[in-house]
Design a protein around this motif. Sequence first.
Motif, PDB file in Angstrom:
ATOM      1  N   ALA A 112       5.839  -1.508 -32.148  1.00  0.00           N
ATOM      2  CA  ALA A 112       5.095  -1.682 -30.759  1.00  0.00           C
ATOM      3  C   ALA A 112       5.287  -0.664 -29.898  1.00  0.00           C
ATOM      4  CB  ALA A 112       5.817  -3.103 -30.363  1.00  0.00           C
ATOM      5  N   GLN A 114       4.810   2.732 -30.300  1.00  0.00           N
ATOM      6  CA  GLN A 114       4.272   3.674 -30.613  1.00  0.00           C
ATOM      7  C   GLN A 114       3.052   4.027 -29.949  1.00  0.00           C
ATOM      8  OE1 GLN A 114       5.216   5.943 -32.893  1.00  0.00           O
ATOM      9  NE2 GLN A 114       7.102   4.556 -32.771  1.00  0.00           N
ATOM     10  N   VAL A 117      -0.478   1.440 -29.767  1.00  0.00           N
ATOM     11  CA  VAL A 117      -0.131   0.218 -30.147  1.00  0.00           C
ATOM     12  C   VAL A 117      -0.142  -0.875 -29.138  1.00  0.00           C
ATOM     13  CG1 VAL A 117       1.154  -1.337 -31.384  1.00  0.00           C
ATOM     14  CG2 VAL A 117       0.977   1.055 -32.208  1.00  0.00           C
ATOM     15  N   ALA A 120       2.675  -5.846 -31.567  1.00  0.00           N
ATOM     16  CA  ALA A 120       3.171  -5.866 -32.785  1.00  0.00           C
ATOM     17  C   ALA A 120       4.002  -6.955 -33.476  1.00  0.00           C
ATOM     18  CB  ALA A 120       3.854  -4.409 -33.408  1.00  0.00           C
ATOM     19  N   VAL A 277      -0.351  -5.267 -36.746  1.00  0.00           N
ATOM     20  CA  VAL A 277      -0.254  -4.299 -35.373  1.00  0.00           C
ATOM     21  C   VAL A 277      -1.830  -4.393 -34.833  1.00  0.00           C
ATOM     22  CG1 VAL A 277      -0.156  -1.864 -34.614  1.00  0.00           C
ATOM     23  CG2 VAL A 277       1.251  -2.963 -36.523  1.00  0.00           C
ATOM     24  N   LYS A 278      -1.943  -4.407 -33.743  1.00  0.00           N
ATOM     25  CA  LYS A 278      -2.966  -4.286 -32.838  1.00  0.00           C
ATOM     26  C   LYS A 278      -3.185  -3.255 -32.115  1.00  0.00           C
ATOM     27  CE  LYS A 278      -6.064  -6.927 -29.576  1.00  0.00           C
ATOM     28  NZ  LYS A 278      -6.255  -8.017 -28.700  1.00  0.00           N
ATOM     29  N   ALA A 279      -4.357  -2.393 -32.042  1.00  0.00           N
ATOM     30  CA  ALA A 279      -4.357  -1.263 -31.215  1.00  0.00           C
ATOM     31  C   ALA A 279      -4.984  -1.186 -29.820  1.00  0.00           C
ATOM     32  CB  ALA A 279      -5.161  -0.116 -32.160  1.00  0.00           C
ATOM     33  N   VAL A 288      -3.684   6.240 -34.660  1.00  0.00           N
ATOM     34  CA  VAL A 288      -2.430   5.187 -34.514  1.00  0.00           C
ATOM     35  C   VAL A 288      -1.827   5.097 -35.801  1.00  0.00           C
ATOM     36  CG1 VAL A 288      -1.715   2.940 -34.129  1.00  0.00           C
ATOM     37  CG2 VAL A 288      -3.622   4.086 -32.528  1.00  0.00           C
ATOM     38  N   ILE A 292       2.039   6.226 -36.616  1.00  0.00           N
ATOM     39  CA  ILE A 292       2.921   5.176 -37.258  1.00  0.00           C
ATOM     40  C   ILE A 292       3.824   5.724 -38.506  1.00  0.00           C
ATOM     41  CG2 ILE A 292       3.375   2.931 -38.229  1.00  0.00           C
ATOM     42  CD1 ILE A 292       1.428   1.830 -36.441  1.00  0.00           C
TER      43      ILE A 292
END
Length: 485
Positions: A112, A114, A117, A120, A277-279, A288, A292
């Motif tokens: 989360a 990163q 991001v 997460a 994960v949601k960008a 992204v 990661i």
Amino acid sequence: MFGIYLKRELGRRKKAALVIALGLALGIALVITVNSVSAGMTQAQDKVLKSLYGLGTDMTVTKAQSAPTSGSSGGPNFKFDAKSSSSSTQSSDRVNTQGGQALSASLVTKVAAQKGVSAAVGAISLNVTKVDGSFTQGKAQSSTSGSSQQGGPGGGTSSTAQPRVQGGGANFNVNSYSVAGIDVTNQDLGPLATSKITSGKTFTSAQTTAKVAVVSKSYAKEKKYKVGSTFKISGTKFTVIGIATPDSSESTTDVFVPLKVAQTLGDSKNKVTTIYVKATDSKQISTVKATIQKNISGTTVTTSADLASTVSGSLSTASNLATSVGKWLSIAVLAAAFLVAALLTSSAVSRRVREFGTLKALGWPSRKVTRQVVGESMVNGLIGGALGIALGLAAAYAVTAISPKLTAELGNTGGGGGMGGGPGGGGPGQQSASSTMEIALSAPVSLTTIALAVGLAVTGGLIAGAMGGWRASRMRPADALRSVS
């Protein structure tokens, strides 16, 4: 003058104009049909990905299963302590994680953090194998038949009984189902995001350790569960608080429970099998993903693009046909239609030598003659476009009305879990027939497709008019005199 002459000439040559318009119409109709079917394929693939991937989820982080250690079989095993000489029902559950190697729950926070991001959450996927039934002890019985042997000096015979065990055995049922442990504080990401609660209610953020469950509609129907029903997993009693219906396809998860409870069931405290994960920007997903993978080694990051490449079945076959064969066929038909329209227009100009020669003799400049021919061709093109749009819409409506069924099967992404590695998905190495789904094909027609059809109609008219106008502009008044018999 231009409009009056245009109307008169088109009226005189109705058949030729209709042939040109129909040729363009067929090409345009095919383009509309192929584009609408391709759009339907894209929508169908999106449904497949969303049902397995999760609405709002851009990628998942998993870890591949490690190879079996030396001396271990690596295969499944089941220990069952049978109660001797008992015919009463006995039951035991085997709970194990699936969908890849377990990850530390602390990685969720690290992911989360990163760059790129937005959010997460972690989830754990369990497989429960329940064995219940009973053992029955056999009974020893003496055989009435024996072997005769000669006796001693008296010459008599003796019979020796042979004892046998009859009856006994075991009768057990094996039931396997999937359990997903979800983060109840953030249900917008993860396996439950693909379903909606149609009966009862979902989890509250305070139920992190509550013994409550949401079950899928199909599993509830199979087990005859309703809101308020109870069941046990490894001796832990759960109460059903809601029934979940998947947004599309069949649910790949049977039971949803709070994450901490699932970790306890699977003996995986502070462990997860998948991180959803949601960008922050959907256009930067590949960046992204690379970030990661660089900062969190040993993990597999799978995006929707990776998952889409593994979709097979009739959906994939039809999509490939619509994308490759269909589009090339459309191009070929359009090129042929434009060529035929140009040749027919040029031929019509050749038959009007006397007419155009006379007009030039009366003082019409070449540009005016060219404009007249191009104008007639443009009208033919617009008529063909209107007919083509009508035919294309009819074909698209027919496809949508029939709604042919296509199957989609999610294959192995080659990672430790991938998109399908979420709860119930099984992950690569686990995915099988449970990830096969049926999708109804539709053929939506967008305004962009209609605009493309109009553009093609105008283009066809311009091409035909340009060739015919060029030929007409080269005519001389003397040509008209020579054509007079």
